[in-house]
Design a protein around this motif. Structure first.
Motif, mmCIF file in Angstrom:
data_model
loop_
_atom_site.group_PDB
_atom_site.id
_atom_site.type_symbol
_atom_site.label_atom_id
_atom_site.label_comp_id
_atom_site.label_asym_id
_atom_site.label_seq_id
_atom_site.Cartn_x
_atom_site.Cartn_y
_atom_site.Cartn_z
ATOM 1 N N GLU A 64 23.777 3.848 10.049
ATOM 2 C CA GLU A 64 23.432 2.660 10.838
ATOM 3 C C GLU A 64 24.674 1.821 11.105
ATOM 4 O O GLU A 64 24.587 0.762 11.710
ATOM 5 N N LYS A 65 25.804 2.295 10.618
ATOM 6 C CA LYS A 65 27.055 1.541 10.771
ATOM 7 C C LYS A 65 27.816 2.104 11.970
ATOM 8 O O LYS A 65 28.334 3.224 11.908
ATOM 9 N N PHE A 66 27.864 1.336 13.054
ATOM 10 C CA PHE A 66 28.450 1.823 14.310
ATOM 11 C C PHE A 66 29.895 1.340 14.456
ATOM 12 O O PHE A 66 30.270 0.791 15.465
ATOM 13 N N ASP A 67 30.701 1.550 13.443
ATOM 14 C CA ASP A 67 32.089 1.085 13.588
ATOM 15 C C ASP A 67 33.028 2.285 13.692
ATOM 16 O O ASP A 67 32.590 3.425 13.860
ATOM 17 N N ASN A 68 34.319 2.049 13.536
ATOM 18 C CA ASN A 68 35.302 3.125 13.706
ATOM 19 C C ASN A 68 35.178 4.222 12.652
ATOM 20 O O ASN A 68 35.675 5.321 12.844
ATOM 21 N N SER A 69 34.536 3.887 11.540
ATOM 22 C CA SER A 69 34.429 4.889 10.476
ATOM 23 C C SER A 69 33.269 5.858 10.707
ATOM 24 O O SER A 69 33.130 6.854 10.004
ATOM 25 N N ALA A 70 32.410 5.561 11.692
ATOM 26 C CA ALA A 70 31.170 6.329 11.864
ATOM 27 C C ALA A 70 31.426 7.812 12.152
ATOM 28 O O ALA A 70 30.770 8.683 11.569
ATOM 29 N N ILE A 71 32.389 8.097 13.039
ATOM 30 C CA ILE A 71 32.613 9.495 13.418
ATOM 31 C C ILE A 71 33.044 10.323 12.206
ATOM 32 O O ILE A 71 32.490 11.395 11.940
ATOM 33 N N ASP A 72 33.995 9.807 11.439
ATOM 34 C CA ASP A 72 34.458 10.545 10.259
ATOM 35 C C ASP A 72 33.324 10.733 9.252
ATOM 36 O O ASP A 72 33.182 11.793 8.646
ATOM 37 N N PHE A 73 32.514 9.677 9.077
ATOM 38 C CA PHE A 73 31.390 9.741 8.133
ATOM 39 C C PHE A 73 30.401 10.833 8.552
ATOM 40 O O PHE A 73 29.958 11.636 7.732
ATOM 41 N N LEU A 74 30.076 10.865 9.846
ATOM 42 C CA LEU A 74 29.088 11.837 10.335
ATOM 43 C C LEU A 74 29.629 13.267 10.266
ATOM 44 O O LEU A 74 28.926 14.190 9.849
ATOM 45 N N VAL A 75 30.882 13.442 10.650
ATOM 46 C CA VAL A 75 31.471 14.789 10.627
ATOM 47 C C VAL A 75 31.526 15.315 9.192
ATOM 48 O O VAL A 75 31.108 16.444 8.903
ATOM 49 N N ALA A 76 32.013 14.478 8.266
ATOM 50 C CA ALA A 76 32.086 14.892 6.858
ATOM 51 C C ALA A 76 30.687 15.171 6.310
ATOM 52 O O ALA A 76 30.486 16.119 5.540
ATOM 53 N N GLY A 77 29.720 14.352 6.719
ATOM 54 C CA GLY A 77 28.343 14.518 6.248
ATOM 55 C C GLY A 77 27.735 15.834 6.717
ATOM 56 O O GLY A 77 27.043 16.518 5.966
ATOM 57 N N ILE A 78 27.991 16.196 7.970
ATOM 58 C CA ILE A 78 27.467 17.472 8.494
ATOM 59 C C ILE A 78 28.079 18.641 7.726
ATOM 60 O O ILE A 78 27.385 19.588 7.336
ATOM 61 N N ILE A 79 29.386 18.565 7.493
ATOM 62 C CA ILE A 79 30.066 19.669 6.800
ATOM 63 C C ILE A 79 29.526 19.816 5.374
ATOM 64 O O ILE A 79 29.213 20.921 4.930
ATOM 65 N N GLN A 80 29.359 18.682 4.676
ATOM 66 C CA GLN A 80 28.827 18.757 3.304
ATOM 67 C C GLN A 80 27.398 19.306 3.308
ATOM 68 O O GLN A 80 27.040 20.170 2.511
ATOM 69 N N SER A 81 26.605 18.799 4.236
ATOM 70 C CA SER A 81 25.208 19.223 4.327
ATOM 71 C C SER A 81 25.093 20.725 4.609
ATOM 72 O O SER A 81 24.345 21.443 3.941
ATOM 73 N N ALA A 82 25.874 21.204 5.573
ATOM 74 C CA ALA A 82 25.828 22.636 5.938
ATOM 75 C C ALA A 82 26.397 23.494 4.818
ATOM 76 O O ALA A 82 25.873 24.576 4.523
ATOM 77 N N SER A 83 27.454 23.015 4.172
ATOM 78 C CA SER A 83 28.087 23.808 3.112
ATOM 79 C C SER A 83 27.137 24.010 1.936
ATOM 80 O O SER A 83 27.133 25.062 1.304
ATOM 81 N N ASN A 84 26.325 23.010 1.638
ATOM 82 C CA ASN A 84 25.391 23.130 0.521
ATOM 83 C C ASN A 84 24.144 23.940 0.881
ATOM 84 O O ASN A 84 23.444 24.435 0.002
ATOM 85 N N SER A 85 23.861 24.036 2.172
ATOM 86 C CA SER A 85 22.621 24.698 2.595
ATOM 87 C C SER A 85 22.640 26.196 2.281
ATOM 88 O O SER A 85 23.659 26.855 2.397
ATOM 89 N N GLU A 86 21.497 26.702 1.858
ATOM 90 C CA GLU A 86 21.368 28.159 1.637
ATOM 91 C C GLU A 86 20.406 28.757 2.659
ATOM 92 O O GLU A 86 19.862 29.828 2.463
ATOM 93 N N LYS A 87 20.222 28.023 3.737
ATOM 94 C CA LYS A 87 19.319 28.454 4.788
ATOM 95 C C LYS A 87 20.170 29.119 5.862
ATOM 96 O O LYS A 87 21.064 28.487 6.422
ATOM 97 N N SER A 88 19.921 30.383 6.118
ATOM 98 C CA SER A 88 20.809 31.085 7.038
ATOM 99 C C SER A 88 20.147 31.366 8.388
ATOM 100 O O SER A 88 20.707 32.019 9.248
#
Lengths: 440, 468
Positions: A64-88
């Protein structure tokens, strides 16, 4: 935020394809209590939900934070989320549908109507409720809430979808007192045109509804022909709609396993999903960006289709029905507005042959009293007896129990008093052959 | 999240039109969740909730607004729009803000947000393996672990010197859901132990092995459970999560949000008998590290142990600032909200019926015919009428003092006023259970609690006909 900057950063970080859903709303809500504005609120919401494919797997993140840090937060979050996933078996990011059925559902007139006019409307309602007099002893609240929302969907293939809409909700509650007996009644209305709102009829119905509850007792426990008021039928139908998710079916958690194409309800039951209905609930794309269309779900009692997203459709060898819903970090399935076809009979005609039955007007505790896997339920209820085809004495603190699928199979018919509920189900009162009522 | 200077400007903008109290509530909430489906990671997410709520009071009227844009321009605009709902002259100007100090109740050393997702996944895999291993008829097992760290700043003023509070709320919760299938018969069971504690609580103190096995066993046992009877029966309710009966039937009706407006069956009950004299009850937000505990409430008041009922007499309500003004009473640390999107109001924290003298086994032994409820799904109440309902997720028949067959589809309904008077036995085995309570200020984590109790008569709803 500029979506392209996000897509560029995502690509650079190794996210092969991505999507960004930006949504938000601005709302104002005003509540009266004893002739004063007791509560006034201004709400501004905004959320970004980003998803993408990293190393062949799906990942998701929101902020919900729309500042300059948002893009890095979202990109890192997607990578962590996908890396942990065991759904192929992710279906990846959807490129776009050939055609979308967009409608303008933003009422400029509603938005331009001065707030003072809206306040004066609820003051008028409150005055009418107090003016009703004995036994209406108090007005719990009269609330006006107006919300304007937007939804924007972008993906790295260049898809851009936008939807903007607004609506109001009017809500009121009264207390009726007779000696030691206290009864409450609540009602609401919603839409996009407040000029059509009938304050007299709304207030009268609300007060009469509370007064009609006086003297409510428990009936003898047993199985009765049961008329479910539209709000009750809609609540119960909600569990059928949840169970119709192909995701739930494929995960062995639905009472509709093996029922697609089969008879699941009486031939009186016709259900259609209508996401393209113009108004506050309109939506023309799903959580994957797939175009939504209106479609039959139950046709004369036969379940024509489950609700599918792309992944569940592929598993079943079908096409997506545009029912993807991104929630809790995974692409699930959900349904939009649904309508159940009413009949031409009045309520009196529908219950004319019921010698002894029960009319259930409200239920409480269904959320915890429902076994969503089996469709079995038991909950608190209130309403009226039906005697010799007519509504009779009120009932209070009774229980209603049954099974959702059995209830649908036992539908004897609907009346013609159709209403679209705020929860997104439109229907009329439904007469059920027999349901278990707990009381004395 | 915002500077002291900006807070001062916003408070003063809010108080421009005669407000006598202004408050800024800022929040940065990072939540992480992993979810496994049949032992495989289905999702692993991180979400950031971020924003600020501004509230102005003028007597017993309030205005509230929120935004997730914490820029100076946005906050001043919001404060000004809210202030313009009042018409009056400024009563005072806030000139200084002091930092408030309070005791830290929920001390945590091993923060959940510092634990890598991979470690939480391994933990959930062990839990899932145990639940799935209970029986081959467990066809679906969802195990998840969710935690959040909420940084909170509250700035408020009702005079020339305002106050600034900084607080952190941290919670974690394990979720286990098992679905059992036998032919067309599908049943499910759920457990969700949570704590405002560090990672070592979940790995070392929580009996997660037993919780995992019990959840699987419940789903399997429900496959052969018979339908619950319907009628009015004596009901024995097990300790711990059974306290949801007090939460729904009475707790909500003792919140000042209901009593102050005379919208509760207990509105005028202070000093009056509302329960059997063997019943005493508390709402205690100060129990270290418990699920419903907080260092301070959402208005900055320190949390307290509030006795609500003493020997059957109603002695207090849960009171927030606004409803305290309506009641002419001081707030008692019970004002809560889900997040910055909700205006705070009086809510429960850790609410329980105090321990009595009876041994739980004696309560069952002395019951000739009735229902023994050992777990609940939850419930709801209409505070004005006091009518409540709650559904049992695990219940048995009691015959001649013995616990016999399991029943399913059991709902208990009644009136809060009646049920408190009808509690005729109170056990000595007080325990707490965790839940999330939804009301006007959103979903908040609460503990419910009680010892084993017996209610002489409750209406039971089910599909199984008469109890024999």
């Amino acid at each position: 935020m500029n979506p392209n900057k996000f897509f560029e950063a995502a690509k650079k970080a190794g996210i092969s394809a991505s999507q960004l859903h930006i949504s938000g709303s601005s709302s104002t809500s005003i509540s009266l209590f004893h002739h004063e504005i007791d509560s006034y609120s201004i709400e501004n919401d905004q959320t970004m939900v980003a998803s993408g494919i990293y190393d062949g797997k799906f990942g998701s993140c929101s902020t919900e934070k729309f500042d300059n840090s948002a893009i890095d937060f979202l990109v890192a979050g997607i990578i962590q989320s996908a890396s942990n996933s065991e759904k192929s078996d992710s279906e990846g990011i959807f490129e776009g549908s050939p055609k979308y059925f967009k409608k303008n559902c933003f009422s400029k007139e509603l938005s331009d109507t001065p707030i003072e006019k809206k306040i004066s409307l609820i003051k008028d309602i409150e005055d009418k409720l107090f003016a009703y007099g004995d036994p209406i002893s108090d007005v719990q609240t009269v609330t006006y809430a107006e919300s304007s929302s937007f939804s924007e969907f972008y993906n790295s293939f260049g898809l851009k979808l936008k939807n903007k809409k607004n609506h109001f909700v009017l809500y009121a509650g009264v207390v009726a007192t007779k000696g030691e007996e206290v009864k409450t009644n609540f009602d609401y209305d919603f839409g996009t045109d407040i000029s059509k709102f009938d304050a007299d009829a709304f207030s009268k119905k609300l007060c009469e509804g509370a007064i009609a509850k006086f003297g409510g007792t428990q009936c003898d426990a047993g199985k009765y022909p049961t008329l479910l008021r539209k709000n009750v039928f809609a609540d119960l139908l909600g569990y059928f709609l949840d169970a119709n998710s192909a995701d739930e079916v494929q995960r062995n958690s639905s009472f509709l396993i093996g029922k697609e194409g089969a008879k699941v309800a009486s031939s009186k039951v016709n259900i259609e999903e209508i996401p393209l209905l113009k108004g506050p609930m309109f939506t023309y794309f799903d959580g994957e960006g797939v175009a939504k269309i209106n479609r039959k779900i139950v046709d004369k009692g036969v379940l024509t289709t489950h609700f599918y997203n792309r992944e569940t459709a592929k598993k079943a060898g079908k096409e997506t029905t545009g029912n993807a819903r991104l929630a809790g970090g995974k692409m699930g399935v959900g349904c939009s507005t649904v309508t159940v076809k009413p009949s031409k009979k009045s309520q009196a005609e529908l219950i004319a042959d019921v010698k002894e039955g029960v009319y259930i007007t409200e239920v409480a505790g269904l959320g915890t009293g429902m076994n969503a896997n089996s469709g079995d339920f038991s909950c608190q209820a209130e309403g009226f007896m039906i005697r010799d085809g007519k509504l009779a004495e009120p009932l209070d603190l009774i229980t209603l129990s049954g099974n959702v699928l059995k209830m649908l199979n036992d539908v004897k018919g609907f009346d013609n008093e159709y209403r679209m509920m705020l929860g997104g189900v439109g229907c009329a009162d439904a007469l059920i052959k027999g349901m278990n009522i707990g009381g004395k | 999240m915002i500077s002291k200077q900006l807070a001062l400007e916003v408070l003063n903008a809010a108080l421009e039109t005669g407000g006598d109290y202004a408050e800024i509530y800022c929040e940065n909430n990072i939540s992480e969740a992993v979810s496994l489906e049949n032992g495989k990671v289905e999702s692993s997410t991180r979400n950031l909730s971020y924003g600020c709520g501004i509230r102005i009071l003028q007597g017993t009227n309030s205005v509230y607004g929120y935004t997730s844009d914490l820029s100076k321009k946005s906050l001043l605009a919001l404060a000004s729009s809210l202030a313009h709902r009042f018409t009056g002259n400024r009563l005072f100007t806030v000139k200084a803000i002091e930092n408030a100090k309070f005791k830290i109740i929920n001390k945590i050393k091993d923060h959940l947000t510092d634990v890598p997702a991979s470690e939480k996944i391994e933990y959930c895999k062990k839990v899932s393996e145990l639940t799935q291993g209970v029986d081959e008829r467990i066809v679906r097992c969802i195990v998840g672990f969710g935690d959040n760290k909420k940084d909170i700043e509250i700035w408020n003023a009702e005079g020339e010197t305002g106050k600034h509070f900084t607080n952190v709320e941290e919670r974690g919760r394990l979720h286990i859901m098992a679905v059992a299938k036998d032919g067309d018969n599908l049943q499910s069971a759920f457990a969700g132990p949570g704590m405002s504690a560090g990672w070592s609580y979940f790995t070392d103190k929580l009996d997660w092995k037993n919780t995992a096995l019990h959840t699987g066993k419940m789903a399997i046992d429900l496959l052969s459970a018979v339908e619950c009877p319907q009628g009015k029966y004596t009901v024995v309710i097990k300790n711990g999560w059974g306290g949801v009966i007090f939460h729904e039937a009475c707790g909500h009706s003792l919140e000042a949000s209901a009593t102050a407006k005379h919208m509760s069956v207990f509105s005028d009950s202070i000093g009056k008998q509302i329960a059997n004299p063997i019943v005493s009850a508390f709402d205690d937000g100060t129990i270290p590290n418990e699920w419903g505990s907080n260092n301070i409430d959402s208005e900055g008041h320190v949390t307290q142990n509030n006795q609500l009922i003493k020997d059957g007499i109603c002695v207090n309500f849960m009171i927030d600032k606004l409803n305290g003004r309506r009641l002419g009473k001081e707030a008692n640390g019970t004002s809560r909200r889900q997040n910055y999107k909700f205006e705070p109001t009086s809510r429960m924290s850790n609410t329980y019926i105090a321990a009595g003298k009876d041994k739980p086994e004696d309560i069952i032994k002395d019951t000739k015919l009735g229902i023994y409820v050992t777990n609940f799904g939850g419930g709801s109440v209409e505070p004005t009428t006091g009518n409540f309902n709650f559904s049992a997720s695990e219940a048995y028949i009691i015959r001649n003092g013995e616990v016999q067959e399991m029943v399913k589809g059991c709902t208990l309904i009644g009136s809060g006023k009646d049920i408190l008077m009808n509690i005729d036995r109170v056990g000595n085995d007080l325990d707490l259970g965790q839940g999330n309570c939804g009301a006007a200020s959103g979903m908040v984590p609460v503990n419910v609690g009680q010892p084993t109790i017996r209610v002489s008569e409750i209406t039971v709803g089910g599909r199984g006909g008469e109890l024999k």
